[in-house]
Write a protein that holds these residues in place. Structure first.
Motif, PDB file in Angstrom:
ATOM      1  N   UNK A   4       4.607   9.745  -9.634  1.00 48.81           N
ATOM      2  CA  UNK A   4       4.077  10.032 -10.966  1.00 48.81           C
ATOM      3  C   UNK A   4       3.718  11.516 -11.120  1.00 48.81           C
ATOM      4  N   UNK A   5       3.013  12.066 -10.123  1.00 46.29           N
ATOM      5  CA  UNK A   5       2.628  13.482 -10.194  1.00 46.29           C
ATOM      6  C   UNK A   5       3.875  14.353 -10.278  1.00 46.29           C
TER       7      UNK A   5
ATOM      8  N   UNK B 215      -8.271   3.447  -1.840  1.00 46.99           N
ATOM      9  CA  UNK B 215      -7.771   2.121  -1.464  1.00 46.99           C
ATOM     10  C   UNK B 215      -8.515   1.609  -0.237  1.00 46.99           C
ATOM     11  N   UNK B 216      -8.774   2.518   0.709  1.00 46.21           N
ATOM     12  CA  UNK B 216      -9.508   2.159   1.919  1.00 46.21           C
ATOM     13  C   UNK B 216     -10.917   1.701   1.581  1.00 46.21           C
TER      14      UNK B 216
ATOM     15  N   UNK C 234     -10.850  -1.758   0.129  1.00 41.42           N
ATOM     16  CA  UNK C 234     -10.603  -2.723   1.182  1.00 41.42           C
ATOM     17  C   UNK C 234     -11.859  -2.984   2.005  1.00 41.42           C
TER      18      UNK C 234
ATOM     19  N   UNK D 243       3.985  -0.161 -10.899  1.00 45.00           N
ATOM     20  CA  UNK D 243       2.555  -0.174 -11.167  1.00 45.00           C
ATOM     21  C   UNK D 243       2.204   0.805 -12.289  1.00 45.00           C
TER      22      UNK D 243
ATOM     23  N   UNK E 271      -3.187  14.077  -4.201  1.00 46.70           N
ATOM     24  CA  UNK E 271      -3.459  12.843  -4.935  1.00 46.70           C
ATOM     25  C   UNK E 271      -3.191  11.619  -4.062  1.00 46.70           C
ATOM     26  N   UNK E 272      -2.102  11.686  -3.265  1.00 44.78           N
ATOM     27  CA  UNK E 272      -1.751  10.553  -2.416  1.00 44.78           C
ATOM     28  C   UNK E 272      -2.845  10.291  -1.380  1.00 44.78           C
TER      29      UNK E 272
ATOM     30  N   UNK F 241      -5.930   8.897  -3.142  1.00 43.90           N
ATOM     31  CA  UNK F 241      -5.708   7.512  -3.556  1.00 43.90           C
ATOM     32  C   UNK F 241      -5.798   6.581  -2.348  1.00 43.90           C
ATOM     33  N   UNK F 242      -5.245   7.044  -1.227  1.00 42.48           N
ATOM     34  CA  UNK F 242      -5.311   6.262   0.004  1.00 42.48           C
ATOM     35  C   UNK F 242      -6.760   6.051   0.425  1.00 42.48           C
TER      36      UNK F 242
ATOM     37  N   UNK G 114       0.825  -1.206   0.000  1.00 44.91           N
ATOM     38  CA  UNK G 114       0.000   0.000   0.000  1.00 44.91           C
ATOM     39  C   UNK G 114       0.864   1.263   0.000  1.00 44.91           C
TER      40      UNK G 114
ATOM     41  N   UNK H 125      -1.025   3.221 -12.788  1.00 47.94           N
ATOM     42  CA  UNK H 125      -1.191   4.505 -12.108  1.00 47.94           C
ATOM     43  C   UNK H 125      -0.793   5.689 -12.994  1.00 47.94           C
TER      44      UNK H 125
ATOM     45  N   UNK I   6       2.480   1.730  -3.318  1.00 45.42           N
ATOM     46  CA  UNK I   6       1.544   2.249  -4.321  1.00 45.42           C
ATOM     47  C   UNK I   6       1.325   3.746  -4.131  1.00 45.42           C
ATOM     48  N   UNK I   7       1.181   4.176  -2.869  1.00 39.61           N
ATOM     49  CA  UNK I   7       0.967   5.605  -2.604  1.00 39.61           C
ATOM     50  C   UNK I   7       2.201   6.416  -3.000  1.00 39.61           C
ATOM     51  N   UNK I   8       3.386   5.849  -2.736  1.00 41.87           N
ATOM     52  CA  UNK I   8       4.613   6.548  -3.141  1.00 41.87           C
ATOM     53  C   UNK I   8       4.666   6.664  -4.662  1.00 41.87           C
ATOM     54  N   UNK I   9       4.190   5.613  -5.361  1.00 40.66           N
ATOM     55  CA  UNK I   9       4.181   5.658  -6.826  1.00 40.66           C
ATOM     56  C   UNK I   9       3.259   6.757  -7.334  1.00 40.66           C
ATOM     57  N   UNK I  10       2.105   6.922  -6.659  1.00 40.31           N
ATOM     58  CA  UNK I  10       1.165   7.986  -7.041  1.00 40.31           C
ATOM     59  C   UNK I  10       1.865   9.340  -6.963  1.00 40.31           C
ATOM     60  N   UNK I  11       2.493   9.602  -5.804  1.00 46.38           N
ATOM     61  CA  UNK I  11       3.174  10.883  -5.622  1.00 46.38           C
ATOM     62  C   UNK I  11       4.307  11.043  -6.632  1.00 46.38           C
TER      63      UNK I  11
END
Lengths: 271, 248
Positions: free
Chosen positions: A192-193, B238-239, B242, B199, B230-231, B234-235, A182, B202, A185-190
């Motif tokens: 990418x931006x 994801x929640x 889940x 990934x 955005x983070x 996105x979190x 998780x 994304x 994935x969040x680090x990847x989001x940041x």
């Protein structure tokens, strides 16, 4: 053996915290951070072990290959401290379990540390700091220094103390909760931006491509830019990613080629 | 100049010791530039060269054991040469070459020297000598002075005249070309960082960053704020996924 009825105190953990800073001091391509890991374990050796034979056993154990991102290495160090204590005090685990646990942690944590700390957090802060610095403000470097110091010292504090607290449970917790996936994935989001944005603000060049027909001259780049602004830097970034990722071109070679390209294009008047 | 070169060399050595221990990131060009600028007596030049070199290597993240192009040695020497000559273009262009030299030094250090130190330390295990392990780390750190401090001193002490001589002969067009090449260089780092993201689904977030910068004209701070937003969003999603579990 000595002090076999004593648990590690907060003071011991602080000693481990200080010693873990040497994790990659003797980074070597044979077993990577093994000397540093053994160094980090020295407060435990001093506390529990007496004879040279006993000491050799624990030292040989930690001299095995170890490699992860240096800041998050604090987590396996904290966990290993808990397990070493358990081995001596509770005697309900096998010594082999310690290296197995370290090995289970180092792979996922390396990916996490690289992507979150080096690949996301640092470029963000550095990008902001550089903007300030290029305007002649000392605030940029200072901001960078303070935030990065907080990050490295904080991550390592968390690693030692939480790693020790949770012990071996951390591995199962980590695997079951999917927390690593998780956060990655969040680090990847940041990331990418940041890449999409910074590629436009940081990479800067222009090509003089004009098409002349009769009296009228059409600025080709200007025309494309009016629809897709900053398309040159973004295209170059994507091209580099493709060359590095798909074509396995060495990034150093790519840097050299780009410098030469800059010179050649300037000479022929393209830039 | 002797004192200045010595101080720059000491700072570079500290930078590597920091990188190999605390990792406060004083290694990075954004810090090393201004510090060396201060030593050389031109803080503004230091800020400028430091920030420019930092941006060139901003996203050049190497995963695992690969040694990254070295920013400390390159930023320290490039800044010092820029301060001596008063010309930043040549100095910044030399930063790329210097980064590769630093990278080579590190590779030698990790492949041979530190391996030798490891075997020396391990020989002490039979005696249960933990102090030898500690000594091994300190020796490895002390050698940073030899690997990075000494070359920095030599480059700053003797390199200034050479750079001045080169700059007076170098044609204007070549200078401009070096500047143009340097401007494009950061694309390599961003490209590298892109390839480390596994990934690929994304990718729309890449477009978000691009639109923010190119169409809306946001600066680095604005882009960073959007990245944080955005983070969090996105979190949140994801929640939700889940919580819903298999219903999704």
């Amino acid at each position: 053996m000595k002090n076999t009825d004593q648990r590690l105190t907060r003071q011991d953990l602080w000693a481990i915290y200080r010693n873990q800073f040497f994790i990659r001091s003797c980074l070597n391509y044979e077993r990577f951070q093994n000397v540093g890991f053994t160094h980090a374990m020295s407060p435990i050796i001093d506390k529990y072990y007496e004879t040279p034979e006993e000491k050799q056993e624990i030292m040989d154990r930690h001299m095995q290959l170890f490699l992860t991102q240096p800041m998050v290495a604090s987590i396996p160090i904290g966990v290993a401290a808990a397990l070493e204590e358990r081995l001596v005090v509770d005697k309900d685990i096998d010594a082999d379990a310690i290296n197995a646990t370290k090995a289970a942690l180092m792979g996922p944590l390396a990916a996490l540390g690289d992507s979150l700390l080096n690949g996301t957090a640092r470029p963000i802060v550095a990008g902001i700091a550089c903007t300030l610095a290029l305007n002649g403000s000392l605030l940029g470097p200072l901001l960078f220094l303070v935030l990065m110091a907080a990050m490295t010292l904080g991550v390592r504090y968390f690693g030692i103390f939480v790693g020790y607290e949770k012990g071996a449970d951390l591995v199962t917790d980590m695997q079951e909760s999917g927390i690593i996936g998780r956060i990655t994935e969040l680090a990847s989001v940041a990331a990418y931006v940041i890449i999409g944005g910074f590629a436009c603000t940081v990479v800067g060049f222009h090509l003089n491509l004009a098409y002349t027909s009769g009296d009228s001259t059409i600025d080709i780049i200007g025309t494309i830019n009016s629809m897709l602004p900053q398309f040159l830097p973004v295209t170059l970034t994507l091209l580099c990613a493709w060359l590095i990722g798909k074509k396995k071109v060495s990034s150093i070679l790519l840097m050299a080629v780009i410098m030469i390209l800059g010179i050649v294009c300037t000479y022929i008047g393209l830039m | 100049m002797f004192i200045k070169a010595l101080l720059v060399a000491l700072w570079t050595t500290w930078g590597f010791i920091d990188e190999h221990t605390l990792q406060l990131q004083t290694t990075r060009a954004i810090i090393t530039g201004p510090v060396v600028g201060l030593i050389m007596g031109d803080l503004q030049m230091g800020l400028y060269v430091g920030a420019t070199v930092e941006l060139m290597f901003l996203a050049a993240v190497f995963v695992g054991t690969a040694v990254a192009p070295d920013v400390t040695l390159s930023a320290a020497i490039a800044t010092a040469l820029a301060c001596i000559s008063g010309n930043s273009e040549v100095a910044i262009a030399s930063a790329v070459l210097l980064a590769v030299i630093g990278q080579t030094m590190s590779t030698i250090q990790f492949s041979f020297v530190n391996v030798a130190i490891l075997h020396w330390a391990e020989a002490g295990n039979k005696k249960g000598d933990i102090n030898r392990v500690k000594a091994a780390t300190y020796i490895a750190l002390a050698l940073d002075a030899l690997f990075y401090g000494v070359p920095t001193f030599l480059a700053v002490y003797y390199g200034g005249d050479a750079v001045n001589a080169v700059i007076s002969k170098i044609p204007e067009t070549l200078l401009a070309g070096l500047g143009n090449g340097g401007g494009m260089l950061a694309a390599v780092g961003f490209g590298m960082l892109l390839t480390t993201i596994k990934n690929k689904a994304l990718w729309p977030y890449f477009a978000v960053g691009y639109v923010a910068a190119a169409y809306l004209g946001l600066g680095n701070v604005g882009i960073a704020v959007i990245a944080v937003i955005c983070t969090f969003l996105h979190n949140y999603f994801l929640g939700l996924i889940e919580a819903k579990g298999d219903e999704f």
